[in-house]
Design a protein around this motif. Structure first.
Motif, PDB file in Angstrom:
ATOM      1  N   THR A 158       0.842  -1.197   0.000  1.00  8.34           N
ATOM      2  CA  THR A 158       0.000   0.000   0.000  1.00  8.34           C
ATOM      3  C   THR A 158       0.882   1.254   0.000  1.00  8.34           C
ATOM      4  OG1 THR A 158      -0.126   0.126   2.396  1.00  8.34           O
ATOM      5  CG2 THR A 158      -1.835  -1.174   1.277  1.00  8.34           C
ATOM      6  N   ILE A 159       0.341   2.292  -0.595  1.00 10.02           N
ATOM      7  CA  ILE A 159       1.095   3.546  -0.704  1.00 10.02           C
ATOM      8  C   ILE A 159       1.407   4.102   0.698  1.00 10.02           C
ATOM      9  CG2 ILE A 159       1.043   5.904  -1.634  1.00 10.02           C
ATOM     10  CD1 ILE A 159       1.128   3.633  -3.721  1.00 10.02           C
ATOM     11  N   GLY A 160       0.457   3.931   1.618  1.00 10.01           N
ATOM     12  CA  GLY A 160       0.675   4.425   2.976  1.00 10.01           C
ATOM     13  C   GLY A 160       1.860   3.744   3.638  1.00 10.01           C
ATOM     14  N   ALA A 161       1.926   2.407   3.488  1.00  8.04           N
ATOM     15  CA  ALA A 161       3.040   1.656   4.099  1.00  8.04           C
ATOM     16  C   ALA A 161       4.362   2.039   3.442  1.00  8.04           C
ATOM     17  CB  ALA A 161       2.791   0.163   3.962  1.00  8.04           C
ATOM     18  N   LEU A 162       4.344   2.199   2.116  1.00 11.55           N
ATOM     19  CA  LEU A 162       5.573   2.585   1.416  1.00 11.55           C
ATOM     20  C   LEU A 162       6.028   3.972   1.833  1.00 11.55           C
ATOM     21  CD1 LEU A 162       4.734   1.226  -2.153  1.00 11.55           C
ATOM     22  CD2 LEU A 162       6.399   0.316  -0.541  1.00 11.55           C
ATOM     23  N   CYS A 163       5.058   4.861   2.020  1.00 14.15           N
ATOM     24  CA  CYS A 163       5.392   6.217   2.452  1.00 14.15           C
ATOM     25  C   CYS A 163       6.010   6.187   3.851  1.00 14.15           C
ATOM     26  CB  CYS A 163       4.136   7.087   2.425  1.00 14.15           C
ATOM     27  SG  CYS A 163       4.413   8.742   3.065  1.00 14.15           S
ATOM     28  N   ASP A 164       5.420   5.384   4.744  1.00 10.63           N
ATOM     29  CA  ASP A 164       5.941   5.307   6.108  1.00 10.63           C
ATOM     30  C   ASP A 164       7.362   4.743   6.130  1.00 10.63           C
ATOM     31  OD1 ASP A 164       3.530   6.234   6.908  1.00 10.63           O
ATOM     32  OD2 ASP A 164       2.744   4.297   7.585  1.00 10.63           O
ATOM     33  N   GLY A 165       7.604   3.758   5.261  1.00  9.62           N
ATOM     34  CA  GLY A 165       8.910   3.110   5.282  1.00  9.62           C
ATOM     35  C   GLY A 165       9.960   3.825   4.469  1.00  9.62           C
ATOM     36  N   TYR A 166       9.571   4.338   3.313  1.00 11.29           N
ATOM     37  CA  TYR A 166      10.567   4.868   2.387  1.00 11.29           C
ATOM     38  C   TYR A 166      10.319   6.317   1.984  1.00 11.29           C
ATOM     39  CZ  TYR A 166      11.256  -0.138   2.028  1.00 11.29           C
ATOM     40  OH  TYR A 166      11.466  -1.463   2.321  1.00 11.29           O
ATOM     41  N   GLY A 167       9.282   6.901   2.518  1.00 14.79           N
ATOM     42  CA  GLY A 167       9.001   8.292   2.184  1.00 14.79           C
ATOM     43  C   GLY A 167       9.080   9.156   3.425  1.00 14.79           C
ATOM     44  N   GLU A 168       8.216  10.126   3.421  1.00 13.94           N
ATOM     45  CA  GLU A 168       8.265  11.098   4.511  1.00 13.94           C
ATOM     46  C   GLU A 168       6.836  11.291   5.007  1.00 13.94           C
ATOM     47  OE1 GLU A 168       8.777  15.747   4.182  1.00 13.94           O
ATOM     48  OE2 GLU A 168      10.476  14.700   3.303  1.00 13.94           O
ATOM     49  N   ARG A 169       6.568  10.820   6.205  1.00 12.69           N
ATOM     50  CA  ARG A 169       5.215  10.963   6.736  1.00 12.69           C
ATOM     51  C   ARG A 169       5.096  12.336   7.390  1.00 12.69           C
ATOM     52  NH1 ARG A 169       1.154   6.680   9.292  1.00 12.69           N
ATOM     53  NH2 ARG A 169      -0.513   8.159   9.662  1.00 12.69           N
ATOM     54  N   ASN A 170       3.984  13.000   7.177  1.00 14.62           N
ATOM     55  CA  ASN A 170       3.760  14.281   7.829  1.00 14.62           C
ATOM     56  C   ASN A 170       2.281  14.420   8.197  1.00 14.62           C
ATOM     57  OD1 ASN A 170       2.410  15.012   5.450  1.00 14.62           O
ATOM     58  ND2 ASN A 170       4.293  15.845   4.554  1.00 14.62           N
ATOM     59  N   ASP A 171       1.934  15.562   8.772  1.00 15.87           N
ATOM     60  CA  ASP A 171       0.562  15.749   9.245  1.00 15.87           C
ATOM     61  C   ASP A 171      -0.446  15.714   8.102  1.00 15.87           C
ATOM     62  OD1 ASP A 171       1.580  15.939  11.708  1.00 15.87           O
ATOM     63  OD2 ASP A 171       1.580  18.149  11.807  1.00 15.87           O
ATOM     64  N   GLU A 172       0.035  16.037   6.920  1.00 17.76           N
ATOM     65  CA  GLU A 172      -0.892  16.069   5.784  1.00 17.76           C
ATOM     66  C   GLU A 172      -1.036  14.703   5.112  1.00 17.76           C
ATOM     67  OE1 GLU A 172       0.907  19.121   3.510  1.00 17.76           O
ATOM     68  OE2 GLU A 172       0.388  20.661   4.978  1.00 17.76           O
ATOM     69  N   GLY A 173      -0.303  13.719   5.588  1.00 19.74           N
ATOM     70  CA  GLY A 173      -0.428  12.372   5.022  1.00 19.74           C
ATOM     71  C   GLY A 173       0.902  11.777   4.630  1.00 19.74           C
ATOM     72  N   GLY A 174       1.737  12.583   3.992  1.00 18.50           N
ATOM     73  CA  GLY A 174       3.066  12.094   3.637  1.00 18.50           C
ATOM     74  C   GLY A 174       3.430  12.367   2.196  1.00 18.50           C
ATOM     75  N   LYS A 175       4.688  12.072   1.895  1.00 21.54           N
ATOM     76  CA  LYS A 175       5.203  12.329   0.551  1.00 21.54           C
ATOM     77  C   LYS A 175       6.092  11.159   0.139  1.00 21.54           C
ATOM     78  CE  LYS A 175       8.193  15.676  -1.740  1.00 21.54           C
ATOM     79  NZ  LYS A 175       9.035  16.848  -1.514  1.00 21.54           N
ATOM     80  N   LEU A 176       5.928  10.726  -1.101  1.00 19.79           N
ATOM     81  CA  LEU A 176       6.694   9.585  -1.601  1.00 19.79           C
ATOM     82  C   LEU A 176       7.208   9.914  -2.997  1.00 19.79           C
ATOM     83  CD1 LEU A 176       7.424   6.531  -1.043  1.00 19.79           C
ATOM     84  CD2 LEU A 176       5.357   5.958  -2.324  1.00 19.79           C
ATOM     85  N   VAL A 177       8.505   9.698  -3.204  1.00 21.14           N
ATOM     86  CA  VAL A 177       9.091   9.957  -4.521  1.00 21.14           C
ATOM     87  C   VAL A 177       9.166   8.638  -5.290  1.00 21.14           C
ATOM     88  CG1 VAL A 177      11.127  10.783  -5.773  1.00 21.14           C
ATOM     89  CG2 VAL A 177      10.439  11.890  -3.632  1.00 21.14           C
ATOM     90  N   VAL A 178       8.610   8.623  -6.485  1.00 23.05           N
ATOM     91  CA  VAL A 178       8.610   7.419  -7.317  1.00 23.05           C
ATOM     92  C   VAL A 178       9.363   7.718  -8.617  1.00 23.05           C
ATOM     93  CG1 VAL A 178       7.173   5.796  -8.623  1.00 23.05           C
ATOM     94  CG2 VAL A 178       6.431   6.574  -6.361  1.00 23.05           C
ATOM     95  N   PHE A 179      10.380   6.927  -8.886  1.00 26.76           N
ATOM     96  CA  PHE A 179      11.121   7.055 -10.141  1.00 26.76           C
ATOM     97  C   PHE A 179      10.472   6.128 -11.164  1.00 26.76           C
ATOM     98  CE2 PHE A 179      13.911   8.346  -6.803  1.00 26.76           C
ATOM     99  CZ  PHE A 179      14.707   9.343  -7.331  1.00 26.76           C
ATOM    100  N   TYR A 180      10.352   6.581 -12.396  1.00 24.19           N
ATOM    101  CA  TYR A 180       9.719   5.719 -13.388  1.00 24.19           C
ATOM    102  C   TYR A 180      10.521   5.707 -14.682  1.00 24.19           C
ATOM    103  CZ  TYR A 180       7.953  10.009 -15.562  1.00 24.19           C
ATOM    104  OH  TYR A 180       7.871  11.233 -16.156  1.00 24.19           O
ATOM    105  N   SER A 181      10.356   4.620 -15.408  1.00 21.96           N
ATOM    106  CA  SER A 181      11.048   4.490 -16.686  1.00 21.96           C
ATOM    107  C   SER A 181      10.198   3.622 -17.605  1.00 21.96           C
ATOM    108  CB  SER A 181      12.431   3.858 -16.487  1.00 21.96           C
ATOM    109  OG  SER A 181      12.282   2.567 -15.940  1.00 21.96           O
ATOM    110  N   THR A 182      10.556   3.592 -18.853  1.00 23.62           N
ATOM    111  CA  THR A 182       9.794   2.762 -19.794  1.00 23.62           C
ATOM    112  C   THR A 182      10.551   1.475 -20.126  1.00 23.62           C
ATOM    113  OG1 THR A 182      10.739   4.031 -21.604  1.00 23.62           O
ATOM    114  CG2 THR A 182       8.550   4.680 -20.838  1.00 23.62           C
ATOM    115  N   THR A 183      11.772   1.376 -19.631  1.00 25.10           N
ATOM    116  CA  THR A 183      12.537   0.128 -19.734  1.00 25.10           C
ATOM    117  C   THR A 183      13.110  -0.157 -18.350  1.00 25.10           C
ATOM    118  OG1 THR A 183      14.485   1.411 -20.365  1.00 25.10           O
ATOM    119  CG2 THR A 183      13.215   0.404 -22.156  1.00 25.10           C
ATOM    120  N   PRO A 184      13.456  -1.406 -18.034  1.00 22.59           N
ATOM    121  CA  PRO A 184      13.988  -1.696 -16.696  1.00 22.59           C
ATOM    122  C   PRO A 184      15.204  -0.830 -16.388  1.00 22.59           C
ATOM    123  CG  PRO A 184      13.507  -3.728 -17.847  1.00 22.59           C
ATOM    124  CD  PRO A 184      13.332  -2.620 -18.854  1.00 22.59           C
TER     125      PRO A 184
END
Lengths: 270, 103
Positions: B74-100
């Motif tokens: 879940t996005i919430g769990a990922l944010c808690d573990g690897y993002g930044e949780r804050n009073d507004e819910g949190g922030k998560l940075v996702v890197f994306y690509s079209t090839t591995p």
């Protein structure tokens, strides 16, 4: 006792293909797909089970609480977690692997290029876990990503074969990777409900919890597991008490990728 | 997030996480690279959104410029573990690509 000592052991897996079967003892720590893709094992599968070099699907089935076989795509999991999901301690671990050849009416899981691709995918999946565990504990995966080719090959070979000495060396490399400033432990929780293997779900990602004074029960609660519903918690084939200290459990029973895999059996008894 | 599968359109009092998309490799830059998504949404919803937004056959998404989390996380769990949780819910940075990109 190091965690490697605790994790040594095998899981008996029956492989079936076209009405032939073969009983294999797979090391608990081995990546199932990686183990099967080893040259000597795939050769045995070819000779004894007529498994083709190229195939379209590889499936794992296990008995559910009603004795039926249920399908579960577990190519990337390690043997111990599969066995822990498939049975409770008092039951016989029954895992049936079915390999579908090009001539079978099988669900396609990828382009169907056989063992080499399976091994490559399993290796990628394994190192993805190593990087995640390193990131969780270090807030950066750079150590895992800058491993030398030799170290990475040795670690994968250990995970593939489950051999004792290899695992010890791999563990030492893995421990170096995880040394970090964050006081967290990488944990993954599988929840198996009503004895149904097919309904095993991971409830934990990303699953890092504070190291200090946390019990296994506390950790499961953090991952949203209803403890009133939990019948058994198993890791590496060992029943885990909810009062166990999480850090010590992680120390003794973690997988070589750095994660502690807790399998919770919930719901009505099978 | 795109209009149809917009997970943020659910109950307004639910925790939401701000997801920031960063392109890697030759992935196209998204017109909208910040979205708010329900904390209970699965990571696979992000992948579906990226696949649609980049108009490629398959998009790849990573955290920490290093690893791909489980799709059912879940996005919430990922944010808690690897993002930044804050009073507004949190922030998560996702890197994306079209090839591995990172295996």
């Amino acid at each position: 006792m190091s965690h490697v000592d605790a994790c040594v052991g095998t899981v008996a897996i029956t492989l079936e293909h076209k009405e032939k079967s073969l009983l294999l003892n797979v090391p608990r720590t081995a990546s199932l797909g990686g183990f099967l893709a080893r040259t000597e094992i795939r050769e045995r599968l070819r000779l004894i089970l007529d498994v083709p070099e190229r195939f379209t699907a590889i499936e794992v089935r296990a008995r559910d609480g009603k004795g039926e076989w249920e399908r579960f795509d577990a190519r990337f999991a390690h043997a111990s977690a599969l066995a822990d999901c498939a049975s409770t301690l008092d039951g016989v671990c029954g895992i049936r692997l079915e390999v579908k050849g090009d001539d079978d009416d099988a669900m396609r899981v990828d382009s169907g290029s056989g063992w080499d691709d399976l091994e490559r995918e399993c290796r990628q999946s394994f190192f993805n876990g190593v990087k995640e565990a390193t990131y969780a504990t270090h807030a950066s995966a750079s150590k895992a990503m800058t491993m030398t080719r030799e170290s990475a090959d040795a670690m994968w070979a250990a995970a593939q074969r489950g051999d004792y000495e290899g695992l010890r060396r791999a563990e030492s490399s893995s421990a170096e990777l995880r040394e970090g400033r964050r006081e967290v432990l990488p944990v993954r929780v599988y929840e198996v409900r009503d004895g149904s293997f097919a309904r095993a779900v991971v409830v934990s990602a990303p699953a890092s919890v504070e190291r200090r004074d946390i019990t296994v029960g506390d950790a499961l609660r953090q991952f949203g597991v209803d403890l009133r519903d939990v019948r058994t918690v198993i890791s590496q084939g060992i029943e885990i008490d909810l009062d166990f200290d999480l850090a010590k459990t992680h120390e003794a029973l973690r997988h070589v990728d750095g994660f502690l895999y807790l399998v919770t059996h919930c719901g009505t008894s099978s | 997030m795109s209009p149809e599968p917009d997970p943020s359109s659910e109950a307004s009092d639910e925790r939401k996480v701000v997801v920031l998309f960063k392109a890697t490799g030759d992935a196209p830059i998204l017109r909208r690279n910040v979205v708010k998504i329900r904390a209970s949404a699965k990571f696979e919803e992000i992948l579906a959104h990226l696949t649609k937004s980049t108009r490629c056959e398959r998009a790849f998404a990573y955290l920490g410029a290093a690893f791909a989390p489980r799709y059912d996380a879940t996005i919430g769990a990922l944010c808690d573990g690897y993002g930044e949780r804050n009073d507004e819910g949190g922030k998560l940075v996702v890197f994306y690509s079209t090839t591995p990109a990172w295996g």
